[in-house]
Write an enzyme that holds these catalytic residues in place. Structure first.
Site, PDB file in Angstrom:
ATOM      1  N   HIS A  20       0.828  -1.208   0.000  1.00 29.61           N
ATOM      2  CA  HIS A  20       0.000   0.000   0.000  1.00 29.61           C
ATOM      3  C   HIS A  20       0.868   1.267   0.000  1.00 29.61           C
ATOM      4  O   HIS A  20       0.583   2.222  -0.706  1.00 29.61           O
ATOM      5  CB  HIS A  20      -0.917   0.022   1.224  1.00 29.61           C
ATOM      6  N   ASP A 123      -5.688   5.829   2.397  1.00 27.81           N
ATOM      7  CA  ASP A 123      -5.781   4.399   2.146  1.00 27.81           C
ATOM      8  C   ASP A 123      -7.161   3.870   2.576  1.00 27.81           C
ATOM      9  O   ASP A 123      -7.803   4.423   3.464  1.00 27.81           O
ATOM     10  CB  ASP A 123      -4.689   3.683   2.956  1.00 27.81           C
ATOM     11  N   TRP A 349      14.438  -9.603   1.351  1.00 27.93           N
ATOM     12  CA  TRP A 349      13.806  -8.587   0.497  1.00 27.93           C
ATOM     13  C   TRP A 349      14.618  -8.384  -0.785  1.00 27.93           C
ATOM     14  O   TRP A 349      15.837  -8.251  -0.724  1.00 27.93           O
ATOM     15  CB  TRP A 349      13.720  -7.274   1.279  1.00 27.93           C
ATOM     16  N   ALA A 350      13.960  -8.387  -1.918  1.00 32.65           N
ATOM     17  CA  ALA A 350      14.665  -8.249  -3.192  1.00 32.65           C
ATOM     18  C   ALA A 350      14.459  -6.861  -3.795  1.00 32.65           C
ATOM     19  O   ALA A 350      13.410  -6.256  -3.580  1.00 32.65           O
ATOM     20  CB  ALA A 350      14.116  -9.279  -4.169  1.00 32.65           C
ATOM     21  N   HIS A 367       2.348 -13.891  -6.907  1.00 34.33           N
ATOM     22  CA  HIS A 367       1.192 -14.211  -6.067  1.00 34.33           C
ATOM     23  C   HIS A 367      -0.013 -13.363  -6.475  1.00 34.33           C
ATOM     24  O   HIS A 367      -1.041 -13.412  -5.819  1.00 34.33           O
ATOM     25  CB  HIS A 367       1.561 -13.985  -4.606  1.00 34.33           C
ATOM     26  N   ASN A 371       0.661  -4.718  -7.337  1.00 37.26           N
ATOM     27  CA  ASN A 371       1.897  -3.990  -7.664  1.00 37.26           C
ATOM     28  C   ASN A 371       2.853  -4.865  -8.446  1.00 37.26           C
ATOM     29  O   ASN A 371       3.456  -4.424  -9.428  1.00 37.26           O
ATOM     30  CB  ASN A 371       2.569  -3.494  -6.381  1.00 37.26           C
ATOM     31  N   GLU A 375       4.297  -4.205 -12.136  1.00 41.42           N
ATOM     32  CA  GLU A 375       5.749  -4.105 -12.330  1.00 41.42           C
ATOM     33  C   GLU A 375       6.213  -5.129 -13.367  1.00 41.42           C
ATOM     34  O   GLU A 375       7.102  -4.845 -14.179  1.00 41.42           O
ATOM     35  CB  GLU A 375       6.474  -4.277 -10.993  1.00 41.42           C
ATOM     36  N   ALA A 390      -6.357 -12.479  -0.074  1.00 38.57           N
ATOM     37  CA  ALA A 390      -6.939 -11.177  -0.456  1.00 38.57           C
ATOM     38  C   ALA A 390      -7.663 -11.286  -1.816  1.00 38.57           C
ATOM     39  O   ALA A 390      -8.354 -12.261  -2.078  1.00 38.57           O
ATOM     40  CB  ALA A 390      -5.865 -10.094  -0.433  1.00 38.57           C
TER      41      ALA A 390
END
Ligand code: UDP
Length: 493
Positions: A20, A123, A349-350, A367, A371, A375, A390
Protein backbone atom coordinates in the site's frame (compact mmCIF):
# COMPACT_ATOMS: atom_id res chain seq x y z
CA UNK A 1 3.31 26.57 -14.24
CA UNK A 2 0.16 28.43 -13.34
CA UNK A 3 -0.07 29.92 -9.90
CA UNK A 4 -3.35 28.32 -8.85
CA UNK A 5 -2.11 24.77 -9.62
CA UNK A 6 0.95 25.78 -7.67
CA UNK A 7 -1.15 26.31 -4.63
CA UNK A 8 -3.01 23.01 -4.73
CA UNK A 9 -2.06 21.08 -1.60
CA UNK A 10 -2.72 17.37 -1.12
CA UNK A 11 -2.03 15.22 1.95
CA UNK A 12 -1.41 11.49 1.43
CA UNK A 13 -2.03 8.95 4.18
CA UNK A 14 -0.71 5.47 3.32
CA UNK A 15 -1.25 2.24 5.29
CA UNK A 16 1.66 0.44 6.92
CA UNK A 17 2.50 -2.28 4.42
CA UNK A 18 4.69 -2.11 1.33
CA UNK A 19 1.89 -3.15 -1.03
CA UNK A 20 0.00 0.00 0.00
CA UNK A 21 2.78 2.44 0.96
CA UNK A 22 4.91 1.90 -2.14
CA UNK A 23 2.24 2.74 -4.73
CA UNK A 24 0.81 5.59 -2.66
CA UNK A 25 4.21 7.23 -2.23
CA UNK A 26 4.80 6.72 -5.97
CA UNK A 27 1.43 8.35 -6.57
CA UNK A 28 2.26 11.28 -4.27
CA UNK A 29 5.51 11.75 -6.19
CA UNK A 30 3.58 11.80 -9.48
CA UNK A 31 1.35 14.60 -8.19
CA UNK A 32 4.37 16.55 -6.94
CA UNK A 33 6.04 16.14 -10.34
CA UNK A 34 2.98 17.80 -11.82
CA UNK A 35 3.07 20.90 -9.66
CA UNK A 36 1.03 19.86 -6.62
CA UNK A 37 2.30 20.62 -3.12
CA UNK A 38 2.44 17.22 -1.42
CA UNK A 39 2.69 16.07 2.20
CA UNK A 40 2.94 12.35 3.01
CA UNK A 41 2.19 11.18 6.55
CA UNK A 42 4.40 8.27 7.65
CA UNK A 43 5.71 6.83 10.89
CA UNK A 44 9.45 7.23 11.53
CA UNK A 45 10.73 3.83 10.37
CA UNK A 46 8.52 3.90 7.28
CA UNK A 47 9.55 7.46 6.45
CA UNK A 48 13.18 6.32 6.44
CA UNK A 49 12.38 3.87 3.62
CA UNK A 50 11.27 6.65 1.29
CA UNK A 51 13.31 9.62 2.48
CA UNK A 52 16.03 9.36 -0.18
CA UNK A 53 13.55 9.40 -3.07
CA UNK A 54 11.63 12.28 -1.54
CA UNK A 55 14.84 14.25 -0.91
CA UNK A 56 15.85 13.72 -4.53
CA UNK A 57 12.46 14.96 -5.74
CA UNK A 58 12.70 17.95 -3.40
CA UNK A 59 16.17 18.82 -4.70
CA UNK A 60 14.75 18.63 -8.23
CA UNK A 61 12.38 21.45 -7.26
CA UNK A 62 9.21 19.51 -6.41
CA UNK A 63 7.27 20.56 -3.35
CA UNK A 64 7.08 17.27 -1.51
CA UNK A 65 7.80 16.35 2.08
CA UNK A 66 7.16 13.62 4.62
CA UNK A 67 5.50 14.53 7.88
CA UNK A 68 6.90 12.06 10.39
CA UNK A 69 4.79 10.77 13.27
CA UNK A 70 5.89 8.59 16.16
CA UNK A 71 4.68 4.98 16.17
CA UNK A 72 3.54 3.94 19.69
CA UNK A 73 5.91 0.91 19.83
CA UNK A 74 6.11 0.68 23.63
CA UNK A 75 2.36 1.10 24.04
CA UNK A 76 1.59 -1.89 21.79
CA UNK A 77 4.63 -3.95 22.84
CA UNK A 78 6.46 -4.01 19.52
CA UNK A 79 10.24 -3.60 19.22
CA UNK A 80 11.41 -0.15 18.07
CA UNK A 81 11.47 0.11 14.30
CA UNK A 82 8.89 -2.58 13.54
CA UNK A 83 6.29 -0.39 11.90
CA UNK A 84 5.05 -2.30 8.86
CA UNK A 85 3.84 -5.74 7.84
CA UNK A 86 7.02 -6.41 5.86
CA UNK A 87 9.33 -6.26 8.87
CA UNK A 88 7.25 -8.14 11.42
CA UNK A 89 8.94 -11.41 12.26
CA UNK A 90 5.77 -13.27 13.20
CA UNK A 91 2.14 -12.99 12.25
CA UNK A 92 1.37 -12.41 15.94
CA UNK A 93 2.89 -8.97 15.52
CA UNK A 94 0.20 -7.97 12.99
CA UNK A 95 -2.38 -7.40 15.75
CA UNK A 96 -0.23 -4.98 17.79
CA UNK A 97 0.78 -3.21 14.56
CA UNK A 98 -2.87 -2.66 13.65
CA UNK A 99 -3.56 -1.57 17.22
CA UNK A 100 -0.75 0.96 16.95
CA UNK A 101 -2.45 2.46 13.90
CA UNK A 102 -5.72 2.63 15.84
CA UNK A 103 -3.91 4.53 18.63
CA UNK A 104 -2.52 6.89 16.01
CA UNK A 105 -5.96 7.90 14.80
CA UNK A 106 -6.21 10.91 17.12
CA UNK A 107 -2.78 12.42 16.35
CA UNK A 108 -3.28 11.80 12.62
CA UNK A 109 -6.71 13.38 12.76
CA UNK A 110 -5.21 16.42 14.50
CA UNK A 111 -2.48 16.58 11.90
CA UNK A 112 -4.97 16.45 9.04
CA UNK A 113 -6.75 19.39 10.62
CA UNK A 114 -3.49 21.33 11.18
CA UNK A 115 -1.66 20.75 7.88
CA UNK A 116 -3.14 23.12 5.32
CA UNK A 117 -4.58 21.00 2.50
CA UNK A 118 -7.16 21.07 -0.26
CA UNK A 119 -7.64 17.32 -0.49
CA UNK A 120 -6.90 14.15 1.48
CA UNK A 121 -5.84 10.96 -0.30
CA UNK A 122 -6.28 8.13 2.21
CA UNK A 123 -5.78 4.40 2.15
CA UNK A 124 -8.83 2.11 2.30
CA UNK A 125 -7.85 1.22 5.88
CA UNK A 126 -8.59 4.78 7.03
CA UNK A 127 -12.31 5.10 6.24
CA UNK A 128 -12.69 7.60 9.12
CA UNK A 129 -10.74 10.18 7.12
CA UNK A 130 -13.96 10.80 5.21
CA UNK A 131 -15.49 12.45 8.30
CA UNK A 132 -12.38 14.59 8.76
CA UNK A 133 -12.46 15.68 5.11
CA UNK A 134 -16.18 16.48 5.39
CA UNK A 135 -15.56 18.51 8.55
CA UNK A 136 -12.80 20.42 6.81
CA UNK A 137 -14.97 20.87 3.73
CA UNK A 138 -12.37 19.31 1.42
CA UNK A 139 -12.56 16.27 -0.89
CA UNK A 140 -11.33 12.85 0.20
CA UNK A 141 -9.97 10.63 -2.54
CA UNK A 142 -9.91 6.94 -1.74
CA UNK A 143 -6.77 5.01 -2.59
CA UNK A 144 -7.28 1.48 -3.83
CA UNK A 145 -4.08 -0.35 -4.63
CA UNK A 146 -5.68 -3.01 -6.79
CA UNK A 147 -7.22 -3.67 -10.19
CA UNK A 148 -10.61 -2.44 -11.37
CA UNK A 149 -11.26 -6.07 -12.27
CA UNK A 150 -10.97 -7.28 -8.68
CA UNK A 151 -13.14 -4.47 -7.30
CA UNK A 152 -15.79 -5.20 -9.94
CA UNK A 153 -15.64 -8.94 -9.23
CA UNK A 154 -15.98 -8.28 -5.50
CA UNK A 155 -19.03 -6.12 -6.21
CA UNK A 156 -20.53 -8.72 -8.55
CA UNK A 157 -20.15 -11.50 -5.97
CA UNK A 158 -21.64 -9.32 -3.23
CA UNK A 159 -24.68 -8.41 -5.31
CA UNK A 160 -25.37 -11.73 -7.07
CA UNK A 161 -24.00 -14.19 -4.48
CA UNK A 162 -23.24 -16.85 -7.13
CA UNK A 163 -21.73 -19.12 -4.42
CA UNK A 164 -25.23 -19.62 -3.00
CA UNK A 165 -26.16 -21.49 -6.18
CA UNK A 166 -23.06 -23.65 -6.29
CA UNK A 167 -21.58 -26.39 -4.14
CA UNK A 168 -18.35 -25.77 -2.20
CA UNK A 169 -16.41 -27.88 -4.64
CA UNK A 170 -18.18 -26.42 -7.66
CA UNK A 171 -17.67 -23.43 -9.93
CA UNK A 172 -19.22 -19.98 -9.85
CA UNK A 173 -19.52 -17.58 -12.73
CA UNK A 174 -19.71 -13.81 -12.51
CA UNK A 175 -23.10 -12.71 -13.91
CA UNK A 176 -23.24 -9.62 -16.09
CA UNK A 177 -19.47 -9.39 -16.35
CA UNK A 178 -17.86 -8.07 -19.55
CA UNK A 179 -15.97 -11.38 -19.95
CA UNK A 180 -17.06 -14.91 -19.16
CA UNK A 181 -15.32 -15.62 -15.86
CA UNK A 182 -15.54 -18.90 -14.00
CA UNK A 183 -13.86 -19.64 -10.70
CA UNK A 184 -13.96 -22.35 -8.10
CA UNK A 185 -16.23 -21.41 -5.20
CA UNK A 186 -13.30 -21.91 -2.84
CA UNK A 187 -11.24 -19.36 -4.76
CA UNK A 188 -13.58 -16.57 -3.64
CA UNK A 189 -12.41 -14.64 -0.56
CA UNK A 190 -13.95 -16.07 2.57
CA UNK A 191 -15.42 -12.69 3.58
CA UNK A 192 -17.53 -12.81 0.37
CA UNK A 193 -18.61 -16.44 0.75
CA UNK A 194 -19.75 -16.03 4.34
CA UNK A 195 -20.13 -13.35 6.94
CA UNK A 196 -16.93 -13.30 8.97
CA UNK A 197 -14.97 -10.71 10.96
CA UNK A 198 -13.70 -9.07 7.77
CA UNK A 199 -17.10 -8.72 6.06
CA UNK A 200 -18.19 -5.78 8.23
CA UNK A 201 -14.78 -4.13 7.91
CA UNK A 202 -14.95 -4.39 4.11
CA UNK A 203 -18.44 -2.85 4.19
CA UNK A 204 -17.20 0.16 6.18
CA UNK A 205 -14.33 0.71 3.72
CA UNK A 206 -16.62 0.36 0.74
CA UNK A 207 -19.16 2.80 2.14
CA UNK A 208 -16.40 5.35 2.81
CA UNK A 209 -15.30 4.93 -0.80
CA UNK A 210 -18.80 5.33 -2.15
CA UNK A 211 -19.20 8.57 -0.20
CA UNK A 212 -15.78 9.96 -1.09
CA UNK A 213 -15.12 12.44 -3.87
CA UNK A 214 -13.76 9.58 -5.95
CA UNK A 215 -11.23 6.78 -6.18
CA UNK A 216 -7.63 7.00 -7.37
CA UNK A 217 -6.75 3.90 -9.36
CA UNK A 218 -3.29 2.61 -10.12
CA UNK A 219 -4.35 1.25 -13.48
CA UNK A 220 -4.64 2.58 -17.02
CA UNK A 221 -7.50 2.78 -19.46
CA UNK A 222 -5.98 0.51 -22.12
CA UNK A 223 -5.42 -2.26 -19.56
CA UNK A 224 -8.89 -2.61 -18.09
CA UNK A 225 -11.24 -0.35 -20.06
CA UNK A 226 -14.27 -2.67 -19.74
CA UNK A 227 -13.85 -2.82 -15.95
CA UNK A 228 -13.12 0.88 -15.62
CA UNK A 229 -16.48 1.35 -17.34
CA UNK A 230 -18.21 -1.22 -15.09
CA UNK A 231 -16.77 0.51 -12.00
CA UNK A 232 -18.03 3.90 -13.14
CA UNK A 233 -21.44 2.88 -14.48
CA UNK A 234 -22.64 -0.36 -12.86
CA UNK A 235 -21.02 0.46 -9.53
CA UNK A 236 -21.51 4.22 -9.95
CA UNK A 237 -18.16 5.36 -8.55
CA UNK A 238 -16.09 8.26 -9.76
CA UNK A 239 -12.53 7.17 -10.56
CA UNK A 240 -9.33 8.34 -12.17
CA UNK A 241 -6.91 5.84 -13.69
CA UNK A 242 -3.46 7.35 -13.30
CA UNK A 243 -1.16 4.33 -13.45
CA UNK A 244 1.08 2.56 -13.59
CA UNK A 245 2.56 4.96 -11.05
CA UNK A 246 5.70 2.89 -10.53
CA UNK A 247 6.65 3.36 -14.17
CA UNK A 248 6.09 7.06 -13.84
CA UNK A 249 8.53 7.72 -11.02
CA UNK A 250 11.03 4.84 -10.96
CA UNK A 251 13.01 5.69 -14.02
CA UNK A 252 16.66 5.32 -13.06
CA UNK A 253 18.75 2.81 -11.15
CA UNK A 254 18.90 4.88 -7.95
CA UNK A 255 15.10 5.16 -7.87
CA UNK A 256 14.66 1.45 -8.52
CA UNK A 257 17.30 0.22 -6.09
CA UNK A 258 16.62 2.69 -3.28
CA UNK A 259 12.87 2.10 -3.32
CA UNK A 260 11.62 0.72 0.00
CA UNK A 261 14.96 -0.89 0.69
CA UNK A 262 14.05 -2.57 3.98
CA UNK A 263 17.25 -4.57 4.23
CA UNK A 264 19.28 -1.34 4.05
CA UNK A 265 22.73 -1.04 2.47
CA UNK A 266 23.38 -2.09 -1.08
CA UNK A 267 23.50 -5.85 -1.43
CA UNK A 268 21.94 -5.42 -4.84
CA UNK A 269 25.08 -5.62 -6.93
CA UNK A 270 25.41 -9.37 -6.32
CA UNK A 271 22.09 -10.31 -7.90
CA UNK A 272 22.60 -7.80 -10.71
CA UNK A 273 26.08 -9.24 -11.43
CA UNK A 274 24.50 -12.68 -11.53
CA UNK A 275 21.82 -11.44 -13.94
CA UNK A 276 24.51 -9.79 -16.07
CA UNK A 277 26.01 -13.23 -16.64
CA UNK A 278 22.75 -14.64 -18.06
CA UNK A 279 21.21 -14.53 -21.52
CA UNK A 280 18.40 -12.25 -22.60
CA UNK A 281 14.98 -13.21 -21.21
CA UNK A 282 16.41 -16.42 -19.75
CA UNK A 283 15.77 -15.93 -16.01
CA UNK A 284 12.52 -16.54 -14.14
CA UNK A 285 11.87 -14.31 -11.12
CA UNK A 286 9.86 -16.04 -8.38
CA UNK A 287 8.28 -13.96 -5.64
CA UNK A 288 5.19 -14.04 -3.49
CA UNK A 289 5.20 -10.36 -2.56
CA UNK A 290 6.07 -8.65 0.65
CA UNK A 291 3.94 -10.39 3.28
CA UNK A 292 3.32 -13.99 2.18
CA UNK A 293 5.25 -16.76 3.92
CA UNK A 294 4.79 -20.23 2.53
CA UNK A 295 5.30 -23.32 4.69
CA UNK A 296 8.34 -25.57 4.20
CA UNK A 297 6.17 -28.27 2.54
CA UNK A 298 5.26 -25.85 -0.26
CA UNK A 299 8.70 -24.29 -0.55
CA UNK A 300 10.22 -27.72 -1.04
CA UNK A 301 7.88 -28.45 -3.97
CA UNK A 302 8.81 -25.10 -5.51
CA UNK A 303 12.53 -25.87 -5.12
CA UNK A 304 12.18 -29.24 -6.87
CA UNK A 305 9.89 -27.85 -9.58
CA UNK A 306 12.29 -25.01 -10.37
CA UNK A 307 15.28 -27.35 -10.45
CA UNK A 308 13.51 -29.83 -12.71
CA UNK A 309 12.41 -27.10 -15.15
CA UNK A 310 16.02 -26.52 -16.17
CA UNK A 311 15.55 -22.72 -16.41
CA UNK A 312 17.66 -20.24 -14.43
CA UNK A 313 15.74 -18.47 -11.66
CA UNK A 314 15.87 -15.92 -8.89
CA UNK A 315 13.72 -16.97 -5.97
CA UNK A 316 12.78 -14.64 -3.13
CA UNK A 317 12.01 -16.72 -0.10
CA UNK A 318 10.79 -15.60 3.28
CA UNK A 319 10.57 -18.32 5.87
CA UNK A 320 7.83 -18.78 8.42
CA UNK A 321 8.84 -18.24 12.02
CA UNK A 322 9.26 -21.91 12.87
CA UNK A 323 10.41 -23.21 9.49
CA UNK A 324 14.13 -23.49 9.15
CA UNK A 325 15.72 -23.12 5.74
CA UNK A 326 17.29 -26.57 6.20
CA UNK A 327 13.80 -28.06 6.14
CA UNK A 328 13.26 -26.56 2.69
CA UNK A 329 16.64 -27.34 1.25
CA UNK A 330 17.21 -30.75 2.80
CA UNK A 331 18.40 -32.37 -0.38
CA UNK A 332 21.26 -30.04 -1.17
CA UNK A 333 19.27 -28.15 -3.80
CA UNK A 334 20.63 -24.83 -2.63
CA UNK A 335 24.25 -25.99 -3.02
CA UNK A 336 23.57 -27.52 -6.43
CA UNK A 337 21.89 -24.34 -7.66
CA UNK A 338 24.67 -22.18 -6.37
CA UNK A 339 27.43 -24.39 -7.85
CA UNK A 340 25.76 -24.62 -11.24
CA UNK A 341 24.94 -20.87 -11.02
CA UNK A 342 21.43 -21.74 -12.12
CA UNK A 343 19.51 -20.47 -9.13
CA UNK A 344 19.94 -17.28 -7.12
CA UNK A 345 18.11 -17.39 -3.81
CA UNK A 346 17.30 -14.20 -1.93
CA UNK A 347 16.34 -14.87 1.67
CA UNK A 348 14.56 -11.67 2.54
CA UNK A 349 13.81 -8.59 0.50
CA UNK A 350 14.66 -8.25 -3.19
CA UNK A 351 15.21 -5.12 -5.29
CA UNK A 352 12.21 -6.26 -7.32
CA UNK A 353 11.83 -3.51 -9.92
CA UNK A 354 15.57 -3.53 -10.59
CA UNK A 355 15.45 -7.30 -11.21
CA UNK A 356 12.28 -7.26 -13.30
CA UNK A 357 13.63 -4.50 -15.54
CA UNK A 358 16.91 -6.34 -16.17
CA UNK A 359 17.15 -7.62 -19.78
CA UNK A 360 18.05 -11.15 -18.58
CA UNK A 361 14.76 -11.49 -16.68
CA UNK A 362 12.25 -13.22 -18.91
CA UNK A 363 9.31 -14.23 -16.74
CA UNK A 364 7.69 -13.88 -13.36
CA UNK A 365 6.00 -16.17 -10.86
CA UNK A 366 3.66 -13.89 -8.93
CA UNK A 367 1.19 -14.21 -6.07
CA UNK A 368 -0.93 -11.77 -8.10
CA UNK A 369 -0.44 -8.77 -5.82
CA UNK A 370 -1.42 -5.81 -7.97
CA UNK A 371 1.90 -3.99 -7.66
CA UNK A 372 3.90 -7.03 -8.73
CA UNK A 373 1.57 -7.58 -11.69
CA UNK A 374 1.98 -3.99 -12.85
CA UNK A 375 5.75 -4.11 -12.33
CA UNK A 376 5.92 -7.32 -14.37
CA UNK A 377 3.80 -5.78 -17.08
CA UNK A 378 5.95 -2.61 -17.12
CA UNK A 379 8.92 -4.89 -17.78
CA UNK A 380 7.06 -6.84 -20.49
CA UNK A 381 7.18 -10.17 -18.64
CA UNK A 382 4.76 -13.10 -19.06
CA UNK A 383 3.57 -14.42 -15.71
CA UNK A 384 2.79 -17.58 -13.80
CA UNK A 385 -0.13 -16.83 -11.50
CA UNK A 386 0.10 -18.25 -7.99
CA UNK A 387 -2.57 -16.45 -5.97
CA UNK A 388 -2.79 -16.93 -2.20
CA UNK A 389 -5.11 -14.55 -0.35
CA UNK A 390 -6.94 -11.18 -0.46
CA UNK A 391 -8.15 -10.29 -3.98
CA UNK A 392 -5.36 -12.24 -5.67
CA UNK A 393 -7.58 -14.94 -7.23
CA UNK A 394 -9.52 -12.26 -9.10
CA UNK A 395 -6.26 -10.77 -10.35
CA UNK A 396 -5.27 -14.24 -11.55
CA UNK A 397 -8.41 -14.37 -13.71
CA UNK A 398 -7.58 -10.96 -15.15
CA UNK A 399 -4.11 -12.21 -16.11
CA UNK A 400 -5.13 -15.59 -17.50
CA UNK A 401 -8.64 -15.12 -18.94
CA UNK A 402 -8.88 -11.44 -19.89
CA UNK A 403 -5.42 -10.08 -20.65
CA UNK A 404 -3.96 -13.49 -21.51
CA UNK A 405 -0.49 -12.56 -20.30
CA UNK A 406 -0.19 -15.33 -17.73
CA UNK A 407 -0.93 -18.96 -16.99
CA UNK A 408 -2.27 -20.39 -13.74
CA UNK A 409 -0.06 -22.74 -11.75
CA UNK A 410 -3.31 -24.20 -10.43
CA UNK A 411 -3.99 -23.00 -6.87
CA UNK A 412 -7.48 -24.19 -5.99
CA UNK A 413 -8.27 -22.60 -2.69
CA UNK A 414 -8.21 -19.11 -1.21
CA UNK A 415 -6.50 -18.77 2.20
CA UNK A 416 -6.54 -16.26 4.96
CA UNK A 417 -3.31 -14.30 5.18
CA UNK A 418 -1.09 -16.26 7.59
CA UNK A 419 -2.35 -19.62 6.36
CA UNK A 420 -1.28 -19.31 2.74
CA UNK A 421 0.01 -22.49 1.17
CA UNK A 422 -1.27 -24.73 3.94
CA UNK A 423 -4.54 -25.96 2.41
CA UNK A 424 -3.65 -27.39 -0.97
CA UNK A 425 0.01 -27.77 -1.83
CA UNK A 426 0.96 -27.15 -5.47
CA UNK A 427 3.06 -30.14 -6.56
CA UNK A 428 6.53 -29.91 -8.07
CA UNK A 429 5.27 -31.35 -11.40
CA UNK A 430 2.77 -28.51 -11.73
CA UNK A 431 5.49 -25.96 -11.00
CA UNK A 432 7.80 -27.53 -13.57
CA UNK A 433 5.05 -27.64 -16.20
CA UNK A 434 4.11 -23.96 -15.80
CA UNK A 435 7.76 -22.85 -15.84
CA UNK A 436 8.54 -24.87 -18.96
CA UNK A 437 5.49 -23.43 -20.67
CA UNK A 438 6.21 -19.77 -19.91
CA UNK A 439 10.02 -19.86 -20.21
CA UNK A 440 10.14 -22.22 -23.18
CA UNK A 441 9.92 -20.98 -26.74
CA UNK A 442 6.59 -22.65 -27.63
CA UNK A 443 3.62 -21.09 -29.37
CA UNK A 444 1.75 -20.34 -26.15
CA UNK A 445 4.79 -18.62 -24.61
CA UNK A 446 5.30 -16.54 -27.76
CA UNK A 447 1.66 -15.48 -27.66
CA UNK A 448 1.93 -14.48 -23.96
CA UNK A 449 5.11 -12.52 -24.64
CA UNK A 450 3.53 -10.71 -27.57
CA UNK A 451 0.44 -9.69 -25.58
CA UNK A 452 2.41 -8.47 -22.57
CA UNK A 453 4.78 -6.53 -24.76
CA UNK A 454 1.79 -4.73 -26.37
CA UNK A 455 0.55 -3.82 -22.89
CA UNK A 456 4.04 -2.70 -21.88
CA UNK A 457 3.98 -0.24 -24.80
CA UNK A 458 0.46 0.86 -23.93
CA UNK A 459 1.52 1.53 -20.32
CA UNK A 460 4.38 3.74 -21.47
CA UNK A 461 2.10 5.65 -23.83
CA UNK A 462 -0.54 6.15 -21.13
CA UNK A 463 1.96 8.24 -19.15
CA UNK A 464 3.14 10.41 -22.02
CA UNK A 465 1.62 13.83 -22.66
CA UNK A 466 -1.66 13.10 -24.41
CA UNK A 467 -1.74 9.55 -22.99
CA UNK A 468 -4.77 8.37 -21.01
CA UNK A 469 -3.27 8.38 -17.50
CA UNK A 470 -1.53 11.67 -18.09
CA UNK A 471 -4.80 13.21 -19.30
CA UNK A 472 -6.69 11.80 -16.29
CA UNK A 473 -4.11 13.16 -13.88
CA UNK A 474 -4.23 16.62 -15.42
CA UNK A 475 -8.05 16.56 -15.49
CA UNK A 476 -8.15 15.66 -11.81
CA UNK A 477 -5.64 18.33 -10.85
CA UNK A 478 -7.63 20.91 -12.82
CA UNK A 479 -10.88 19.75 -11.28
CA UNK A 480 -9.48 20.02 -7.76
CA UNK A 481 -8.03 23.41 -8.58
CA UNK A 482 -11.40 24.68 -9.90
CA UNK A 483 -13.10 23.24 -6.86
CA UNK A 484 -10.64 25.08 -4.64
CA UNK A 485 -11.09 28.40 -6.46
CA UNK A 486 -14.86 28.03 -6.27
CA UNK A 487 -14.68 27.24 -2.57
CA UNK A 488 -12.47 30.21 -1.76
CA UNK A 489 -14.68 32.56 -3.77
CA UNK A 490 -17.78 31.30 -1.88
CA UNK A 491 -16.00 31.84 1.44
CA UNK A 492 -14.91 35.40 0.57
CA UNK A 493 -18.39 36.41 -0.70
N1 UDP B 1 8.68 -5.98 -3.11
C1 UDP B 1 10.04 -5.81 -3.24
N2 UDP B 1 10.86 -6.82 -2.83
C2 UDP B 1 10.40 -7.98 -2.30
C3 UDP B 1 8.99 -8.14 -2.19
C4 UDP B 1 8.17 -7.14 -2.61
O1 UDP B 1 10.51 -4.77 -3.72
O2 UDP B 1 11.19 -8.84 -1.96
C5 UDP B 1 7.77 -4.89 -3.54
C6 UDP B 1 7.20 -5.14 -4.91
O3 UDP B 1 8.05 -4.60 -5.90
C7 UDP B 1 5.85 -4.47 -4.83
C8 UDP B 1 5.46 -4.60 -3.37
O4 UDP B 1 6.66 -4.83 -2.66
O5 UDP B 1 5.96 -3.10 -5.17
C9 UDP B 1 4.52 -5.75 -3.11
O6 UDP B 1 3.25 -5.41 -3.50
P1 UDP B 1 2.24 -6.47 -4.10
O7 UDP B 1 0.95 -5.74 -4.35
O8 UDP B 1 2.82 -7.13 -5.27
O9 UDP B 1 2.08 -7.56 -2.97
P2 UDP B 1 1.84 -7.55 -1.38
O10 UDP B 1 3.17 -7.45 -0.73
O11 UDP B 1 0.96 -6.38 -1.07
O12 UDP B 1 1.19 -8.87 -1.13
Amino acid sequence: MDSETDKLKIVFLPYVTGGHMIPMVDEARVFAQHGVDVTIILTKANAALFQKSIDRDFSAGHRIRIHVIQFPSAQVGLPEGIENLNTITSIDMAGPLTQGMVFLREPIEQLLRDVPSDCIVADMFFPWTLDVANDLGIPRLAFRGTSYFSLCAEHCVRIHEPHKYSSESGFVSLPGFPHKIEMLTLQLPEWSRMTNRFTGMMDVMREAEENSYGVLMNSFHELEDAYEEYFKTTMGLKAWSIGPVSLWVNRDVSDKSGRYNITGGDGHHEVINWLNSKGKNSVLYVSFGGIAKLPATQLKEIAHGLEASGHPFIWVIRKKQNDEYQQVFTEGIEERMSESKRGFIIKGWAPQVLILDHPSTGGLVTHCGWNSILEGLNAGLPMIAWPLFAEQFYNEKLLTDVLRIGVAVGVKEWSNWGQEGTTAVVKREEVEKAVRLVMGGGKEATELRKKVSELQDAAKKALEIGGSSHANLMALINELRSWKIQKSSTVTK
